[in-house]
Design a protein around this motif. Sequence first.
Motif, PDB file in Angstrom:
ATOM      1  N   THR A 185       1.147  -1.238  -0.058  1.00  0.00           N
ATOM      2  CA  THR A 185       0.002   0.032   0.165  1.00  0.00           C
ATOM      3  C   THR A 185       0.865   1.285   0.086  1.00  0.00           C
ATOM      4  OG1 THR A 185      -0.154   0.147   2.360  1.00  0.00           O
ATOM      5  CG2 THR A 185      -1.909  -1.193   1.411  1.00  0.00           C
TER       6      THR A 185
ATOM      7  N   MET B 141      -0.595   4.696  -1.949  1.00  0.00           N
ATOM      8  CA  MET B 141      -0.839   5.991  -0.920  1.00  0.00           C
ATOM      9  C   MET B 141       0.087   7.132  -1.304  1.00  0.00           C
ATOM     10  SD  MET B 141      -2.120   4.476   2.783  1.00  0.00           S
ATOM     11  CE  MET B 141      -0.735   3.495   2.939  1.00  0.00           C
TER      12      MET B 141
ATOM     13  N   CYS C 286       2.986   0.963   6.581  1.00  0.00           N
ATOM     14  CA  CYS C 286       1.756   1.101   6.012  1.00  0.00           C
ATOM     15  C   CYS C 286       1.153   2.093   6.837  1.00  0.00           C
ATOM     16  CB  CYS C 286       1.081  -0.202   5.901  1.00  0.00           C
ATOM     17  SG  CYS C 286      -0.790  -0.233   5.679  1.00  0.00           S
ATOM     18  N   PHE C 287       1.055   2.153   8.023  1.00  0.00           N
ATOM     19  CA  PHE C 287       0.441   3.060   9.090  1.00  0.00           C
ATOM     20  C   PHE C 287       0.840   4.121   9.128  1.00  0.00           C
ATOM     21  CE2 PHE C 287      -1.017  -1.144  11.673  1.00  0.00           C
ATOM     22  CZ  PHE C 287      -1.915  -1.180  10.991  1.00  0.00           C
TER      23      PHE C 287
ATOM     24  N   GLY D 217      -0.152   5.662   5.680  1.00  0.00           N
ATOM     25  CA  GLY D 217      -1.563   6.237   5.911  1.00  0.00           C
ATOM     26  C   GLY D 217      -1.793   7.368   6.598  1.00  0.00           C
ATOM     27  N   SER D 218      -1.176   7.435   7.754  1.00  0.00           N
ATOM     28  CA  SER D 218      -1.128   8.782   8.618  1.00  0.00           C
ATOM     29  C   SER D 218      -1.021  10.041   7.850  1.00  0.00           C
ATOM     30  CB  SER D 218      -0.322   8.628   9.759  1.00  0.00           C
ATOM     31  OG  SER D 218      -0.598   7.475  10.739  1.00  0.00           O
TER      32      SER D 218
ATOM     33  N   GLY E 204      -3.569  10.692   5.151  1.00  0.00           N
ATOM     34  CA  GLY E 204      -4.821  11.112   5.861  1.00  0.00           C
ATOM     35  C   GLY E 204      -4.739  12.682   6.422  1.00  0.00           C
TER      36      GLY E 204
ATOM     37  N   TRP F 205     -11.563  11.402   6.243  1.00  0.00           N
ATOM     38  CA  TRP F 205     -10.163  11.299   6.307  1.00  0.00           C
ATOM     39  C   TRP F 205      -9.752  11.626   7.684  1.00  0.00           C
ATOM     40  CZ3 TRP F 205      -7.370   8.860   2.910  1.00  0.00           C
ATOM     41  CH2 TRP F 205      -7.895   8.871   1.656  1.00  0.00           C
TER      42      TRP F 205
ATOM     43  N   PHE G 102      -9.863   8.362   9.598  1.00  0.00           N
ATOM     44  CA  PHE G 102      -8.924   7.844   8.907  1.00  0.00           C
ATOM     45  C   PHE G 102      -7.448   7.782   9.390  1.00  0.00           C
ATOM     46  CE2 PHE G 102      -5.533   6.732   5.747  1.00  0.00           C
ATOM     47  CZ  PHE G 102      -5.966   5.737   5.311  1.00  0.00           C
ATOM     48  N   THR G 103      -7.235   8.982   9.569  1.00  0.00           N
ATOM     49  CA  THR G 103      -5.668   9.685  10.203  1.00  0.00           C
ATOM     50  C   THR G 103      -5.694   9.276  11.784  1.00  0.00           C
ATOM     51  OG1 THR G 103      -6.006  11.745   8.759  1.00  0.00           O
ATOM     52  CG2 THR G 103      -4.582  11.764  10.540  1.00  0.00           C
TER      53      THR G 103
ATOM     54  N   MET H 106      -5.035   5.625  11.600  1.00  0.00           N
ATOM     55  CA  MET H 106      -3.758   5.229  11.280  1.00  0.00           C
ATOM     56  C   MET H 106      -2.633   6.065  12.412  1.00  0.00           C
ATOM     57  SD  MET H 106      -3.835   3.791   8.340  1.00  0.00           S
ATOM     58  CE  MET H 106      -5.153   2.832   8.966  1.00  0.00           C
TER      59      MET H 106
END
Length: 231
Positions: free
Chosen positions: A110, A114, A157-158, A161-162, A165, A184, A187-188, A191
């Motif tokens: 991802t 991303m 990944c996290f 993602g942070s 987001g 979002w 989501f942030t 993450m």
Amino acid sequence: MVQKEKNLQKSFWWLIFGTICVLTMTTRFYKIAEPDHVCWDETHFGKMGSWYINRTFFFDVHPPLGKMLIGLSGYLTGYDGTFAFDKPGDKYENTSYVGMRVFCTALGATLVPMSFLAVDEMTQSITAATFASLLILFDVGILTLTQYILLDPILLCFIMGSVLGAVKVSSPRIKEFTATWWFWLVFTGTMLACCISVKFVGLFVVLLVGLMTIADLWSILGDMSRPVVST
């Protein structure tokens, strides 16, 4: 003519993004079962995943989420938690280890899409987004690191993602307090929580997002053209 041009740009965007996703899947999952022996720190994290499956008490310096996810992925793909994971080089033989590798590789994969989305949001340039994602796509170090049973692909990944987001939340293209903005934002936060729950170095990502939030607040509160109600 303007609408047609916008449709062409959107189609081209999806073509590039889709191509990058296909390349990501192709390169990441190629020969995922090789080598068929314990590699590097798989001996630690595979063993800890086994302990979770067997409900064995243990103490570790890292938070538990990463090992719990590894254990869960193994449990769901047929691994029974009996392999010893004694040392690197031990053959897996009939052990169902591929599911855990596929899980870690999927999270590591991802990173590429991303990164494309994050850079595209920041620059609004498909060229910049493509270049940034290709740098990660063809990085052999990241490719190798994300193909094994390790905490690193989960943490990366996290982290990505942070960042994605946070960039989306602060984007001028997303209006505040809309459904998309709230998505979002949640989501942030999710993450960020996952980052800290995998390794404590995730605190640095919390600091980064915190600084981005402070910068946004400075811009909003310093904008004297805004009515008081909106601030």
